[in-house]
Scaffold this active site. Structure first.
Site, PDB file in Angstrom:
ATOM      1  CE  LYS A  84      -4.130   1.479   2.520  1.00  0.00           C
ATOM      2  NZ  LYS A  84      -4.772   1.403   3.851  1.00  0.00           N
TER       3      LYS A  84
HETATM    4  C1  E4P Z   1      -7.943   2.723   3.773  1.00  0.00           C
HETATM    5  O1  E4P Z   1      -7.345   1.791   3.330  1.00  0.00           O
HETATM    6  C2  E4P Z   1      -7.706   3.357   5.063  1.00  0.00           C
HETATM    7  O2  E4P Z   1      -7.060   2.425   5.907  1.00  0.00           O
HETATM    8  C3  E4P Z   1      -8.956   3.760   5.778  1.00  0.00           C
HETATM    9  O3  E4P Z   1     -10.122   3.384   5.099  1.00  0.00           O
HETATM   10  C4  E4P Z   1      -8.969   5.169   6.247  1.00  0.00           C
HETATM   11  O4  E4P Z   1     -10.171   5.412   6.921  1.00  0.00           O
HETATM   12  P1  E4P Z   1     -10.380   6.663   7.894  1.00  0.00           P
HETATM   13  O5  E4P Z   1     -10.643   7.860   7.059  1.00  0.00           O
HETATM   14  O6  E4P Z   1     -11.594   6.275   8.702  1.00  0.00           O
HETATM   15  O7  E4P Z   1      -9.131   6.782   8.718  1.00  0.00           O
END
Ligand code: E4P
Length: 209
Positions: A84
């Site tokens: 990622k």
């Molecule tokens: C995506 O892969 C992120 O880990 C996540 O969805 C971020 O979410 P948040 O905006 O609730 O921190």
């Protein structure tokens, strides 16, 4: 259509994974910090539980850092690892190189169709538009999913992220998301409907014998 869990709390994830409805997990440094565990433990426990697609985020400043950290994770976790990467130019260059090596990638922190297009051209397996964070900032997260869905051609899958409620899951899929990653609290709420509970209660009361 696939559902991932967006969490690093292994106990919660493994418990929900037993439903057979979860196809993968997305983590990020903040989620791992909140879990109180270290990333390598988290990945190992998820792999041992039979989870096959785990987004493991790398941080860095240069293409080289992003690439080398991604390769290190891939060497350690192989096919379980989805690397990622944030949607910035150095990470996109690393994404292209990782994709050329057939390593699965997830370009995260996507807030515009232009970013999604670049990530797709970099060969990203997944792109993660953040619905909730768009909405938090008076922007339209669902419109972003729709716009990206209309703009993208090719193999990159839209992984709708930053999801705050079950309604957003239905909306994101209907607007073209291929995968939704949800916190465990949202997954748990997806089962529930007051009318289902009421109906079950009545059917139980009325059932013969
Ligand atoms: C995506 O892969 C992120 O880990 C996540 O969805 C971020 O979410 P948040 O905006 O609730 O921190």
């Amino acid at each position: 259509m696939k559902l991932f869990l967006d969490s690093a709390i292994t106990k919660d994830i493994i418990d929900r994974h037993k439903t057979g409805l979860i196809a993968g997990v997305t983590t990020n440094p903040t989620l791992i910090k909140k879990s109180g565990d270290n990333p390598l433990n988290v990945y190992k426990k998820l792999i041992d539980a039979g989870i096959h697609d785990i987004s493991m985020e790398v941080v860095g400043e240069t293409e080289r850092e992003f690439f080398e950290r991604g390769v290190t994770l891939y060497k350690e976790y192989g096919e379980y690892a989805t690397i990622k990467l944030p949607c910035c130019i150095e990470a996109l260059k690393a994404c292209k190189r990782l994709s050329d090596l057939n390593v699965r990638t997830n370009v995260t922190l996507v807030f515009s169709p232009a970013q999604a297009i670049l990530a797709s051209l970099a060969g990203a397996t997944y792109i993660s538009p953040f619905i909730g964070r768009m909405d938090d900032n008076s922007l339209d997260g669902m419109k972003l999913i729709n716009d990206i869905s209309n703009a993208l051609t090719g193999n990159t899958k839209i992984l709708a992220a930053s999801i705050r409620d079950p309604q957003s899951v239905g909306a994101a899929f209907s607007l073209g998301a291929h995968i939704c990653t949800v916190p465990v609290e949202v997954f748990d709420k997806m089962y529930n409907h007051v009318l289902t509970d009421k109906g079950i209660e009545q059917f139980n009361l009325d059932s013969y014998g």
